[in-house]
Design a protein around this motif. Structure first.
Motif, PDB file in Angstrom:
ATOM      1  N   PHE A  30       0.876  -1.228  -0.103  1.00 35.61           N
ATOM      2  CA  PHE A  30       0.111  -0.013  -0.101  1.00 35.61           C
ATOM      3  C   PHE A  30       0.676   1.435  -0.007  1.00 35.61           C
ATOM      4  O   PHE A  30       0.110   2.345  -0.904  1.00 35.61           O
ATOM      5  CB  PHE A  30      -0.860  -0.189   1.308  1.00 35.61           C
ATOM      6  CG  PHE A  30      -1.868   1.391   1.163  1.00 35.61           C
ATOM      7  CD1 PHE A  30      -3.259   1.220   0.059  1.00 35.61           C
ATOM      8  CD2 PHE A  30      -1.301   2.412   2.212  1.00 35.61           C
ATOM      9  CE1 PHE A  30      -3.735   2.403   0.917  1.00 35.61           C
ATOM     10  CE2 PHE A  30      -2.846   3.388   2.003  1.00 35.61           C
ATOM     11  CZ  PHE A  30      -2.840   3.164   1.518  1.00 35.61           C
ATOM     12  N   ILE A  31       1.919   1.591   0.990  1.00 42.17           N
ATOM     13  CA  ILE A  31       3.112   2.478   0.873  1.00 42.17           C
ATOM     14  C   ILE A  31       3.596   2.924  -0.281  1.00 42.17           C
ATOM     15  O   ILE A  31       3.280   3.748  -0.881  1.00 42.17           O
ATOM     16  CB  ILE A  31       3.854   2.069   1.892  1.00 42.17           C
ATOM     17  CG1 ILE A  31       3.308   2.284   3.547  1.00 42.17           C
ATOM     18  CG2 ILE A  31       4.796   3.428   1.593  1.00 42.17           C
ATOM     19  CD1 ILE A  31       3.590   1.908   4.489  1.00 42.17           C
ATOM     20  N   LEU A  32       4.121   1.553  -1.368  1.00 43.64           N
ATOM     21  CA  LEU A  32       4.733   1.431  -2.488  1.00 43.64           C
ATOM     22  C   LEU A  32       3.920   2.433  -3.149  1.00 43.64           C
ATOM     23  O   LEU A  32       4.047   2.595  -3.945  1.00 43.64           O
ATOM     24  CB  LEU A  32       5.300   0.063  -2.725  1.00 43.64           C
ATOM     25  CG  LEU A  32       6.610   0.300  -1.404  1.00 43.64           C
ATOM     26  CD1 LEU A  32       7.190  -2.221  -2.088  1.00 43.64           C
ATOM     27  CD2 LEU A  32       8.247   0.455  -2.158  1.00 43.64           C
ATOM     28  N   ASP A 114       0.356  -4.663 -12.932  1.00 42.90           N
ATOM     29  CA  ASP A 114       1.825  -3.806 -12.169  1.00 42.90           C
ATOM     30  C   ASP A 114       3.412  -4.350 -13.787  1.00 42.90           C
ATOM     31  O   ASP A 114       3.611  -3.714 -13.897  1.00 42.90           O
ATOM     32  CB  ASP A 114       2.408  -4.892 -10.918  1.00 42.90           C
ATOM     33  CG  ASP A 114       1.014  -3.670  -9.870  1.00 42.90           C
ATOM     34  OD1 ASP A 114      -0.029  -3.549  -9.836  1.00 42.90           O
ATOM     35  OD2 ASP A 114       1.959  -4.861  -8.880  1.00 42.90           O
ATOM     36  N   THR A 115       2.761  -5.199 -14.277  1.00 46.71           N
ATOM     37  CA  THR A 115       3.531  -5.090 -14.540  1.00 46.71           C
ATOM     38  C   THR A 115       3.845  -5.076 -16.347  1.00 46.71           C
ATOM     39  O   THR A 115       4.456  -4.485 -16.684  1.00 46.71           O
ATOM     40  CB  THR A 115       4.104  -7.325 -14.895  1.00 46.71           C
ATOM     41  OG1 THR A 115       4.419  -8.227 -14.063  1.00 46.71           O
ATOM     42  CG2 THR A 115       4.744  -7.593 -16.109  1.00 46.71           C
ATOM     43  N   ALA A 116       2.569  -4.674 -16.581  1.00 40.51           N
ATOM     44  CA  ALA A 116       1.685  -4.145 -17.831  1.00 40.51           C
ATOM     45  C   ALA A 116       2.660  -2.394 -17.718  1.00 40.51           C
ATOM     46  O   ALA A 116       2.848  -1.813 -18.544  1.00 40.51           O
ATOM     47  CB  ALA A 116       0.992  -4.266 -18.042  1.00 40.51           C
ATOM     48  N   VAL A 167      11.749   6.899 -10.338  1.00 41.94           N
ATOM     49  CA  VAL A 167      12.074   6.550  -9.080  1.00 41.94           C
ATOM     50  C   VAL A 167      10.611   6.044  -8.960  1.00 41.94           C
ATOM     51  O   VAL A 167      10.237   4.258  -8.195  1.00 41.94           O
ATOM     52  CB  VAL A 167      11.714   7.846  -7.809  1.00 41.94           C
ATOM     53  CG1 VAL A 167      10.967   7.283  -6.191  1.00 41.94           C
ATOM     54  CG2 VAL A 167      13.009   8.160  -8.641  1.00 41.94           C
ATOM     55  N   GLY A 168       9.169   5.901  -9.496  1.00 44.41           N
ATOM     56  CA  GLY A 168       8.580   5.052  -9.660  1.00 44.41           C
ATOM     57  C   GLY A 168       8.542   3.903 -10.575  1.00 44.41           C
ATOM     58  O   GLY A 168       8.162   2.428 -10.178  1.00 44.41           O
ATOM     59  N   ILE A 173       9.145  -2.579  -9.621  1.00 43.65           N
ATOM     60  CA  ILE A 173       9.332  -3.584  -9.455  1.00 43.65           C
ATOM     61  C   ILE A 173       9.857  -3.905  -7.834  1.00 43.65           C
ATOM     62  O   ILE A 173       9.492  -5.082  -7.538  1.00 43.65           O
ATOM     63  CB  ILE A 173      11.327  -3.298  -9.754  1.00 43.65           C
ATOM     64  CG1 ILE A 173      11.656  -2.861 -10.993  1.00 43.65           C
ATOM     65  CG2 ILE A 173      11.715  -4.127  -9.297  1.00 43.65           C
ATOM     66  CD1 ILE A 173      12.853  -2.049 -11.473  1.00 43.65           C
ATOM     67  N   LEU A 174      10.016  -2.867  -6.847  1.00 46.43           N
ATOM     68  CA  LEU A 174       9.494  -3.765  -5.638  1.00 46.43           C
ATOM     69  C   LEU A 174       8.100  -3.886  -4.857  1.00 46.43           C
ATOM     70  O   LEU A 174       7.779  -5.264  -4.319  1.00 46.43           O
ATOM     71  CB  LEU A 174       9.900  -2.195  -4.027  1.00 46.43           C
ATOM     72  CG  LEU A 174      11.380  -1.776  -4.569  1.00 46.43           C
ATOM     73  CD1 LEU A 174      11.699  -0.381  -3.631  1.00 46.43           C
ATOM     74  CD2 LEU A 174      12.109  -3.030  -4.236  1.00 46.43           C
ATOM     75  N   ILE A 175       7.556  -3.588  -5.908  1.00 49.14           N
ATOM     76  CA  ILE A 175       6.064  -3.853  -5.442  1.00 49.14           C
ATOM     77  C   ILE A 175       5.453  -5.549  -6.310  1.00 49.14           C
ATOM     78  O   ILE A 175       4.943  -6.181  -5.385  1.00 49.14           O
ATOM     79  CB  ILE A 175       4.567  -2.968  -6.454  1.00 49.14           C
ATOM     80  CG1 ILE A 175       4.975  -1.564  -5.437  1.00 49.14           C
ATOM     81  CG2 ILE A 175       3.450  -3.595  -6.404  1.00 49.14           C
ATOM     82  CD1 ILE A 175       4.332  -0.398  -6.259  1.00 49.14           C
TER      83      ILE A 175
END
Length: 186
Positions: A30-32, A114-116, A167-168, A173-175
């Motif tokens: 959620f934070i990411l 998310d990958t798209a 940064v996004g 990637i982290l998400i």
């Protein structure tokens, strides 16, 4: 018989720990997503509001640099706007994952989207980075001159916008990694 009871108690404790870890991963998700929304929306706004005018010989004849002079920057703004819209729309699903840490189908759906979105954001940021590089350095072989000596404010804003977009990309990637960890802990 006693061994079976102990194993059941251990399994229940292990299941509780997994739910706690998954809840923590969901909160991180959620934070990411929120940070990614801020970064991509900020990048889109910064690029879309970038322009600069320079006088040429007289004050009536001016050279003007705007983001929409180059289709690559327009693509960059659209890509960042789409990704930020997606991120804000995915926040309710992230909240559902916090409340129900065992929700698997929505997490798989989010990984797919998310990958798209990562691909779209990377394409927009990379294409704009190539143009920003040409604006700063130019290319003598192609007779493209560096414009950043003249349009200093314009170049600073588009460079800053790129930083937010990359940064996004890192946040996406982290998400995706955190979602994969949450799915693997089921």
């Amino acid at each position: 018989m006693k061994g079976g009871g102990v194993e059941v108690g251990v399994a229940a404790k292990d299941s509780t720990q997994r739910n706690g870890v998954n809840r923590g991963v969901s909160i991180l998700d959620f934070i990411l997503r929120l940070l990614g929304f801020i970064a991509t929306l900020g990048s889109a706004i910064a690029m879309a509001t970038t322009n600069e005018s320079l006088p040429f010989f007289t004050q009536f004849i001016r050279f003007r640099a705007e983001y929409d002079d180059l289709p690559t920057f327009t693509f960059f703004v659209i890509a960042n706007a789409i990704v930020s819209g997606y991120l804000i729309l995915s926040l309710p699903f992230s909240i559902i994952h916090i409340v129900r840490s065992k929700a698997q189908k929505t997490r798989i759906l989010l990984i797919f989207f998310d990958t798209a979105m990562l691909g779209l954001l990377t394409a927009g940021a990379s294409a704009a980075a190539a143009i920003v590089y040409l604006a700063h350095k130019g290319n003598r072989k192609a007779n493209w001159f560096a414009i950043c000596q003249q349009f200093n404010s314009f170049c600073e804003r588009i460079s800053g916008s790129l930083i937010g977009s990359f940064v996004g990309v890192v946040l996406f990637i982290l998400i995706i990694l955190s979602s994969g960890v949450a799915l693997s802990r089921r």
